[in-house]
Write a protein that holds these residues in place. Structure first.
Motif, PDB file in Angstrom:
ATOM      1  N   MET A   8      20.639  -0.224 105.831  1.00 54.49           N
ATOM      2  CA  MET A   8      22.069   0.805 105.818  1.00 54.49           C
ATOM      3  C   MET A   8      23.652   0.412 105.466  1.00 54.49           C
ATOM      4  SD  MET A   8      22.103   2.353 109.700  1.00 54.49           S
ATOM      5  CE  MET A   8      21.934   1.419 110.460  1.00 54.49           C
ATOM      6  N   GLY A   9      24.473   0.076 103.935  1.00 48.01           N
ATOM      7  CA  GLY A   9      24.738  -0.666 103.438  1.00 48.01           C
ATOM      8  C   GLY A   9      24.732  -0.730 102.163  1.00 48.01           C
ATOM      9  N   SER A  10      23.393  -1.498 102.531  1.00 49.22           N
ATOM     10  CA  SER A  10      23.464  -2.234 101.244  1.00 49.22           C
ATOM     11  C   SER A  10      23.221  -1.663  99.932  1.00 49.22           C
ATOM     12  CB  SER A  10      21.171  -3.067 101.361  1.00 49.22           C
ATOM     13  OG  SER A  10      20.547  -1.914 101.120  1.00 49.22           O
ATOM     14  N   GLY A  11      23.787  -0.502  99.486  1.00 49.98           N
ATOM     15  CA  GLY A  11      24.201   0.248  98.160  1.00 49.98           C
ATOM     16  C   GLY A  11      23.227   0.531  97.904  1.00 49.98           C
ATOM     17  N   ALA A  51      16.226   6.161  96.259  1.00 50.87           N
ATOM     18  CA  ALA A  51      16.499   5.728  97.319  1.00 50.87           C
ATOM     19  C   ALA A  51      16.470   5.554  98.223  1.00 50.87           C
ATOM     20  CB  ALA A  51      18.361   5.375  97.671  1.00 50.87           C
ATOM     21  N   THR A  52      16.020   4.568  99.304  1.00 48.54           N
ATOM     22  CA  THR A  52      14.550   5.070 101.172  1.00 48.54           C
ATOM     23  C   THR A  52      15.899   5.044 102.092  1.00 48.54           C
ATOM     24  OG1 THR A  52      14.247   2.756 101.530  1.00 48.54           O
ATOM     25  CG2 THR A  52      12.703   4.262  99.832  1.00 48.54           C
ATOM     26  N   GLY A  53      15.489   5.293 103.330  1.00 47.22           N
ATOM     27  CA  GLY A  53      16.988   5.234 103.730  1.00 47.22           C
ATOM     28  C   GLY A  53      16.070   3.530 104.955  1.00 47.22           C
ATOM     29  N   GLY A  54      16.902   3.260 105.697  1.00 48.72           N
ATOM     30  CA  GLY A  54      16.850   1.885 105.810  1.00 48.72           C
ATOM     31  C   GLY A  54      16.059   1.488 106.672  1.00 48.72           C
ATOM     32  N   GLY A  55      15.302   2.106 107.374  1.00 49.22           N
ATOM     33  CA  GLY A  55      13.920   2.354 108.586  1.00 49.22           C
ATOM     34  C   GLY A  55      13.168   2.149 107.478  1.00 49.22           C
ATOM     35  N   THR A  56      13.207   3.318 106.633  1.00 47.73           N
ATOM     36  CA  THR A  56      11.925   3.435 105.818  1.00 47.73           C
ATOM     37  C   THR A  56      10.992   3.174 105.466  1.00 47.73           C
ATOM     38  OG1 THR A  56      13.307   5.121 104.520  1.00 47.73           O
ATOM     39  CG2 THR A  56      10.549   4.909 103.798  1.00 47.73           C
ATOM     40  N   PRO A  57      10.673   1.389 105.296  1.00 46.13           N
ATOM     41  CA  PRO A  57       9.506   0.526 105.046  1.00 46.13           C
ATOM     42  C   PRO A  57       8.901   0.000 106.807  1.00 46.13           C
ATOM     43  CG  PRO A  57      11.310  -0.301 104.723  1.00 46.13           C
ATOM     44  CD  PRO A  57      11.658   0.701 105.516  1.00 46.13           C
ATOM     45  N   CYS A  58       9.967  -0.277 107.823  1.00 45.49           N
ATOM     46  CA  CYS A  58       9.611  -0.102 109.267  1.00 45.49           C
ATOM     47  C   CYS A  58       8.676   0.396 110.235  1.00 45.49           C
ATOM     48  CB  CYS A  58      11.071  -0.818 109.530  1.00 45.49           C
ATOM     49  SG  CYS A  58      11.909  -1.749 108.787  1.00 45.49           S
ATOM     50  N   TYR A  59       8.771   1.317 109.996  1.00 42.41           N
ATOM     51  CA  TYR A  59       7.921   2.703 110.498  1.00 42.41           C
ATOM     52  C   TYR A  59       6.597   3.071 109.524  1.00 42.41           C
ATOM     53  CZ  TYR A  59      12.376   2.322 113.135  1.00 42.41           C
ATOM     54  OH  TYR A  59      12.763   2.182 113.874  1.00 42.41           O
ATOM     55  N   ALA A  60       5.133   3.599 110.848  1.00 42.72           N
ATOM     56  CA  ALA A  60       3.940   3.633 109.984  1.00 42.72           C
ATOM     57  C   ALA A  60       3.375   2.975 109.339  1.00 42.72           C
ATOM     58  CB  ALA A  60       4.313   4.839 109.912  1.00 42.72           C
ATOM     59  N   LYS A  83      30.116   4.907 109.777  1.00 45.17           N
ATOM     60  CA  LYS A  83      28.987   4.984 110.956  1.00 45.17           C
ATOM     61  C   LYS A  83      28.749   5.990 111.999  1.00 45.17           C
ATOM     62  CE  LYS A  83      31.610   2.637 114.542  1.00 45.17           C
ATOM     63  NZ  LYS A  83      32.377   3.620 115.009  1.00 45.17           N
ATOM     64  N   GLY A  84      29.708   7.317 111.317  1.00 45.86           N
ATOM     65  CA  GLY A  84      29.908   8.836 111.495  1.00 45.86           C
ATOM     66  C   GLY A  84      28.719   9.343 111.154  1.00 45.86           C
ATOM     67  N   SER A  85      28.034   8.958 110.127  1.00 39.39           N
ATOM     68  CA  SER A  85      27.110   9.324 109.210  1.00 39.39           C
ATOM     69  C   SER A  85      25.681   8.164 110.118  1.00 39.39           C
ATOM     70  CB  SER A  85      27.301   9.751 107.934  1.00 39.39           C
ATOM     71  OG  SER A  85      27.382   8.195 107.684  1.00 39.39           O
ATOM     72  N   ARG A  86      25.924   7.372 110.382  1.00 37.35           N
ATOM     73  CA  ARG A  86      24.389   7.361 110.743  1.00 37.35           C
ATOM     74  C   ARG A  86      24.108   7.052 112.072  1.00 37.35           C
ATOM     75  NH1 ARG A  86      26.895   3.604 105.500  1.00 37.35           N
ATOM     76  NH2 ARG A  86      25.359   4.017 104.396  1.00 37.35           N
ATOM     77  N   PRO A  87      23.348   7.267 112.825  1.00 37.93           N
ATOM     78  CA  PRO A  87      22.969   7.576 114.287  1.00 37.93           C
ATOM     79  C   PRO A  87      22.431   6.506 114.804  1.00 37.93           C
ATOM     80  CG  PRO A  87      21.273   8.923 113.066  1.00 37.93           C
ATOM     81  CD  PRO A  87      22.330   8.465 111.956  1.00 37.93           C
ATOM     82  N   LEU A  88      22.107   5.448 114.161  1.00 36.38           N
ATOM     83  CA  LEU A  88      21.964   4.812 115.224  1.00 36.38           C
ATOM     84  C   LEU A  88      22.692   3.993 115.323  1.00 36.38           C
ATOM     85  CD1 LEU A  88      18.250   3.422 113.249  1.00 36.38           C
ATOM     86  CD2 LEU A  88      18.747   4.638 115.347  1.00 36.38           C
ATOM     87  N   ILE A  89      23.932   3.819 114.694  1.00 33.98           N
ATOM     88  CA  ILE A  89      25.368   2.857 115.224  1.00 33.98           C
ATOM     89  C   ILE A  89      25.986   3.788 115.808  1.00 33.98           C
ATOM     90  CG2 ILE A  89      24.434   0.939 113.609  1.00 33.98           C
ATOM     91  CD1 ILE A  89      26.246   1.922 111.079  1.00 33.98           C
ATOM     92  N   SER A  90      26.331   5.035 115.233  1.00 33.12           N
ATOM     93  CA  SER A  90      27.383   5.599 115.572  1.00 33.12           C
ATOM     94  C   SER A  90      28.090   5.685 116.785  1.00 33.12           C
ATOM     95  CB  SER A  90      26.823   7.110 115.404  1.00 33.12           C
ATOM     96  OG  SER A  90      26.433   8.056 116.524  1.00 33.12           O
ATOM     97  N   HIS A  91      26.994   4.820 118.007  1.00 31.06           N
ATOM     98  CA  HIS A  91      28.148   4.151 119.423  1.00 31.06           C
ATOM     99  C   HIS A  91      28.140   3.367 119.726  1.00 31.06           C
ATOM    100  CE1 HIS A  91      23.488   2.592 118.830  1.00 31.06           C
ATOM    101  NE2 HIS A  91      24.131   2.225 120.378  1.00 31.06           N
TER     102      HIS A  91
END
Ligand code: S3P
Length: 184
Positions: free
Chosen positions: A20-23, A87-96, A128-136
């Motif tokens: 996330m944030g890499s552009g 453009a994928t999401g930051g987690g896309t390559p890391c699951y399944a 952060k607000g638009s990114r649920p994994l880091i919004s907390h």
């Protein structure tokens, strides 16, 4: 190995991966303009299908639901007889099996936008607000610790891209230009 590889491919797919944030989205959009091929954003495709924002999908349906959808959507995109920059999401390559699907897809190149941790955190603090994994996460220290560990865990996946671009603080335009030079 990749030099000039795409010149004659009618259905070439350029897939950007990275934290996330890499552009990824900004670079993909510019790249698509430069190459005159469509731009797609995986999160946007998912939001269109679900008719919900990413934060709402996470809060109402849960992360696992999102990951399944992300995996299904990327597989569908990769089988299209179309060319695009994705453009994928930051987690896309890391699951399944999403990473192997990307790597094995026909006429497809995966590109990792590798951005240093402090630069990622600086950008993410304001978004952060638009990114649920880091919004907390409330403080810069919390963000730095979380992203540091998360990036470490995910680097194994990102590093399997066909091409790794060290972005430093380069602008999306500069990064897109570098990618064009490397690919064509
Ligand atoms: C995620 C990154 C987000 C989005 C979702 C999960 C992740 O995309 O897919 O919030 O797991 O890193 P961006 O990388 O475009 O922010």
């Amino acid at each position: 190995m990749i030099d000039g590889v795409f010149n004659d491919l009618p259905d070439m797919k350029i897939v950007l991966i990275g934290y996330m944030g890499s552009g990824k989205s900004s670079v993909a959009e510019i790249l698509s303009e430069k190459l005159n091929i469509p731009f797609k954003d995986l999160d946007e495709e998912i939001q269109k299908v679900e008719k919900l924002s990413i934060p709402k999908i996470f809060s109402e349906k849960g992360e696992i639901y999102f990951r399944r959808l992300e995996n299904k959507t990327i597989k569908e995109l990769l089988t299209l007889n179309e060319k695009f920059v994705l453009a994928t999401g930051g987690g896309t390559p890391c699951y399944a099996d999403s990473l192997s699907q990307m790597k094995n897809a026909k006429d497809t190149v995966t590109i990792y936008l590798k951005t240093p941790l402090p630069i990622l955190c600086e950008r993410l603090m304001n978004e952060k607000g638009s990114r649920p994994l880091i919004s907390h996460l409330n403080t810069e220290e919390e963000l730095l610790e979380f992203v540091g560990i998360h990036l470490f865990e995910r680097s194994h996946f990102y590093n399997q891209a066909s091409l790794i671009i060290e972005t430093a603080n380069d602008s999306p335009k500069q990064i897109a230009e570098r990618i064009v030079k490397l690919l064509f």
